[in-house]
Design a protein around this motif. Structure first.
Motif, PDB file in Angstrom:
ATOM      1  N   GLU A  63     -16.149  68.514  31.407  1.00  0.00           N
ATOM      2  CA  GLU A  63     -16.667  68.717  30.054  1.00  0.00           C
ATOM      3  C   GLU A  63     -18.177  68.971  30.089  1.00  0.00           C
ATOM      4  O   GLU A  63     -18.674  69.891  29.423  1.00  0.00           O
ATOM      5  N   PRO A  82     -22.327  65.320  27.460  1.00  0.00           N
ATOM      6  CA  PRO A  82     -21.951  66.647  26.993  1.00  0.00           C
ATOM      7  C   PRO A  82     -22.891  67.078  25.879  1.00  0.00           C
ATOM      8  O   PRO A  82     -23.798  66.337  25.486  1.00  0.00           O
ATOM      9  N   SER A 140     -16.464  64.576  22.156  1.00  0.00           N
ATOM     10  CA  SER A 140     -15.060  64.966  22.120  1.00  0.00           C
ATOM     11  C   SER A 140     -14.277  63.999  21.232  1.00  0.00           C
ATOM     12  O   SER A 140     -14.774  62.912  20.885  1.00  0.00           O
TER      13      SER A 140
END
Length: 332
Positions: free
Chosen positions: A290, A172, A176
């Motif tokens: 994501e 990503p 996260s």
């Protein structure tokens, strides 16, 4: 200013041990000798040692490979499906560069040498840019996977004038809470059991996130020895294997840098070069949704998904059509 060891600069002349496939042995160069490197934390470093590999003939444009957390600059050792004639990284056609990251433990100035100095992914990109300048490279195509994919985003933000296009595999744009939590648990294990045992546990935690339920059901079912589940034996082996070649301080330093990299949506929208983002259908560390959603913020992004049961590590162990997709994008 923190001054680091200053070994002799490596020659750029052809080396007698250079391989027929264009591979050069690992080389080292010391950078930031006359002008120090300003880190994001506000500290400065001088005499930064960088260890790197190159493949193919030197030229002003290159393909820059960014390695994963426990990877190295020796691309031929870990990504053979991608390196070679007719493949995405073709030494007969391209100049390919891969450097060990700042804070690593494979030749570049290490976390142990840095002491308590925190580093960031943009800091790593600045060191990489200095290496490319040393090599005479003016434009690059960037390809990174896992941590290397996060680092590719840092390159896109830090060096927009240098990067021509980028491939980001299994990563990503920012970590996260889930990814940060996994790294926090790994660092806690290292802190609780310094001296090696904690690093082995950290690796076991990571290995669970690198694969999937289906992957382990297929590859680690049953027992490897009487009374010892195959998965237990496998995870213990992976821990021992990493301990033999890695450094716990490096693990802590690099995972902290990854967790701290949090570009905003506005920063991602400022990236103007073409980017291919690759998600992996069964990735539990960086879920495909994501990867896709964050890449969609980039104005010129293309998304492609690798359909595999083998989780995050599928880019290494079950690449399928991925090399062809990457080759066509890099040289399209």
């Amino acid at each position: 200013m923190t001054a680091l060891p200053h070994p002799p600069t490596a020659s750029l002349l052809p080396h007698p041990d250079d391989m027929a496939d264009g591979r050069c042995p690992q080389r080292e160069v010391t950078l930031f000798h006359d002008r120090p490197l300003l880190l994001d934390c506000g500290q400065v470093l001088s005499d930064v040692r960088v260890a790197y590999h190159t493949y193919g003939d030197a030229r002003e444009d290159a393909t820059l490979v960014l390695h994963a957390l426990t990877g190295t600059s020796a691309v031929h050792e870990w990504w053979s499906e991608f390196l070679g004639a007719g493949r995405p990284l073709d030494p007969t056609q391209d100049y390919i560069v891969c450097a060990n990251v700042l804070g690593g433990c494979a030749g570049t100035t290490s976390a142990s040498e840095l002491g308590d100095t925190p580093i960031s992914l943009p800091d790593m990109a600045r060191v990489g840019r200095a290496l490319l300048d040393h090599l005479g490279v003016r434009r690059v195509r960037v390809i990174g996977s896992s941590m290397g994919g996060l680092l590719a985003y840092a390159w896109l933000l830090e060096c927009p004038d240098l990067v021509e296009r980028a491939v980001i595999i299994g990563a990503p744009a920012r970590h996260s809470p889930w990814a940060i939590g996994l790294n926090t648990a790994a660092r806690s294990a290292i802190r609780a059991a310094p001296g090696g045992e904690g690093l082995k546990v950290a690796r076991q935690i990571a290995m669970l996130s690198y694969r999937s339920h289906q992957s382990y059901a297929q590859t680690q079912a049953g027992q490897r020895a009487p009374g010892i589940p195959a998965i237990t034996s496998y995870l213990e082996y992976q821990g021992e294997k990493l301990l033999a070649r890695f450094c716990e301080k490096t693990y802590v330093t690099l995972t902290r840098a990854m967790d701290a990299f949090q570009p905003t949506d506005a920063e991602l929208r400022s990236i103007r070069v073409p980017v291919l983002a690759v998600g992996i259908s069964s990735d539990v560390l960086y879920p495909a949704a994501e990867v896709r959603e964050q890449a969609a913020l980039l104005p010129r992004s293309t998304y492609w998904e690798l359909d595999s049961i083998h989780g995050h590590d599928a880019f290494l162990m079950d690449a399928q059509a991925l090399p062809d997709v990457v080759r066509d994008f890099l040289h399209g």
